[in-house]
Write a protein that holds these residues in place. Structure first.
Motif, mmCIF file in Angstrom:
data_model
loop_
_atom_site.group_PDB
_atom_site.id
_atom_site.type_symbol
_atom_site.label_atom_id
_atom_site.label_comp_id
_atom_site.label_asym_id
_atom_site.label_seq_id
_atom_site.Cartn_x
_atom_site.Cartn_y
_atom_site.Cartn_z
ATOM 1 N N ALA A 52 0.505 0.023 -8.629
ATOM 2 C CA ALA A 52 0.201 0.207 -10.053
ATOM 3 C C ALA A 52 0.186 1.690 -10.419
ATOM 4 O O ALA A 52 0.708 2.078 -11.462
ATOM 5 N N GLN A 55 3.748 2.833 -10.703
ATOM 6 C CA GLN A 55 4.607 1.965 -11.507
ATOM 7 C C GLN A 55 5.664 1.225 -10.660
ATOM 8 O O GLN A 55 6.823 1.097 -11.059
ATOM 9 N N PRO A 58 5.153 -5.473 -8.789
ATOM 10 C CA PRO A 58 4.174 -6.209 -7.982
ATOM 11 C C PRO A 58 4.797 -6.937 -6.794
ATOM 12 O O PRO A 58 4.186 -7.043 -5.738
ATOM 13 N N ARG A 98 0.116 -12.287 -7.592
ATOM 14 C CA ARG A 98 -0.763 -12.523 -8.746
ATOM 15 C C ARG A 98 -1.817 -11.410 -8.839
ATOM 16 O O ARG A 98 -2.075 -10.870 -9.917
ATOM 17 N N HIS A 100 -1.530 -8.377 -7.618
ATOM 18 C CA HIS A 100 -0.841 -7.123 -7.973
ATOM 19 C C HIS A 100 -0.535 -7.080 -9.463
ATOM 20 O O HIS A 100 -0.652 -6.011 -10.091
ATOM 21 N N GLU A 101 -0.149 -8.199 -10.022
ATOM 22 C CA GLU A 101 0.124 -8.247 -11.468
ATOM 23 C C GLU A 101 -1.131 -7.974 -12.272
ATOM 24 O O GLU A 101 -1.113 -7.249 -13.267
ATOM 25 N N THR A 102 -2.250 -8.541 -11.815
ATOM 26 C CA THR A 102 -3.538 -8.307 -12.496
ATOM 27 C C THR A 102 -3.921 -6.845 -12.421
ATOM 28 O O THR A 102 -4.367 -6.249 -13.413
ATOM 29 N N ALA A 104 -1.864 -4.308 -11.998
ATOM 30 C CA ALA A 104 -0.912 -3.543 -12.826
ATOM 31 C C ALA A 104 -1.251 -3.676 -14.305
ATOM 32 O O ALA A 104 -1.180 -2.695 -15.043
ATOM 33 N N ASP A 105 -1.641 -4.874 -14.739
ATOM 34 C CA ASP A 105 -2.021 -5.081 -16.140
ATOM 35 C C ASP A 105 -3.240 -4.238 -16.503
ATOM 36 O O ASP A 105 -3.333 -3.707 -17.604
ATOM 37 N N GLY A 106 -4.155 -4.117 -15.567
ATOM 38 C CA GLY A 106 -5.357 -3.318 -15.812
ATOM 39 C C GLY A 106 -5.082 -1.822 -15.823
ATOM 40 O O GLY A 106 -5.811 -1.059 -16.441
ATOM 41 N N ARG A 108 -2.423 -0.452 -17.127
ATOM 42 C CA ARG A 108 -1.608 -0.078 -18.298
ATOM 43 C C ARG A 108 -2.452 0.332 -19.464
ATOM 44 O O ARG A 108 -3.490 0.001 -19.776
#
Length: 108
Positions: A52, A55, A58, A98, A100-102, A104-106, A108
């Motif tokens: 994250a 960039q 994930p 999942r 890693h996506e969470t 990464a979303d946090g 941003r």
């Protein structure tokens, strides 16, 4: 006839004792598996943070393919069904992605 019943009782209690011993081993192994998965997820969480921060995506399909091939080989050498090992790793990988996506979303 009572000798037969005594033999049967002896067998039943010895089978019960062996069953208990084996189940205790299974319980210990299950506990170890849970703890090992927890350690694995601690590491993958750190990977997720690093990805994250830089960039990075994930998922890493090339790494995942290498890991699946590696795990299949390990499973074969351990006399474990490689297809089962692959299904298990795919399940774990999906959960890691999942996470890693969470992360990464946090970020941003």
């Amino acid at each position: 006839m009572s000798d037969t019943r005594n033999d049967s009782s002896d067998i039943d209690s010895s089978v019960r004792a062996e069953l208990t011993r084996l189940r205790e081993s299974i319980d210990n192994i299950d506990a170890a598996v849970v703890h090992m998965l927890a350690e694995r997820f601690k590491c993958t969480q750190q990977v997720g943070v690093l990805k994250a921060e830089h960039q990075l995506p994930p998922a890493d399909p090339a790494r995942e393919a290498r890991q699946i091939a590696r795990l299949r080989e390990l499973a074969e050498s351990a006399k474990l069904d490689p297809a089962f090992a692959e299904k298990l790793l795919n399940f774990i990988i999906a959960e890691v992605i999942r996470h890693h996506e969470t992360i990464a979303d946090g970020a941003r």
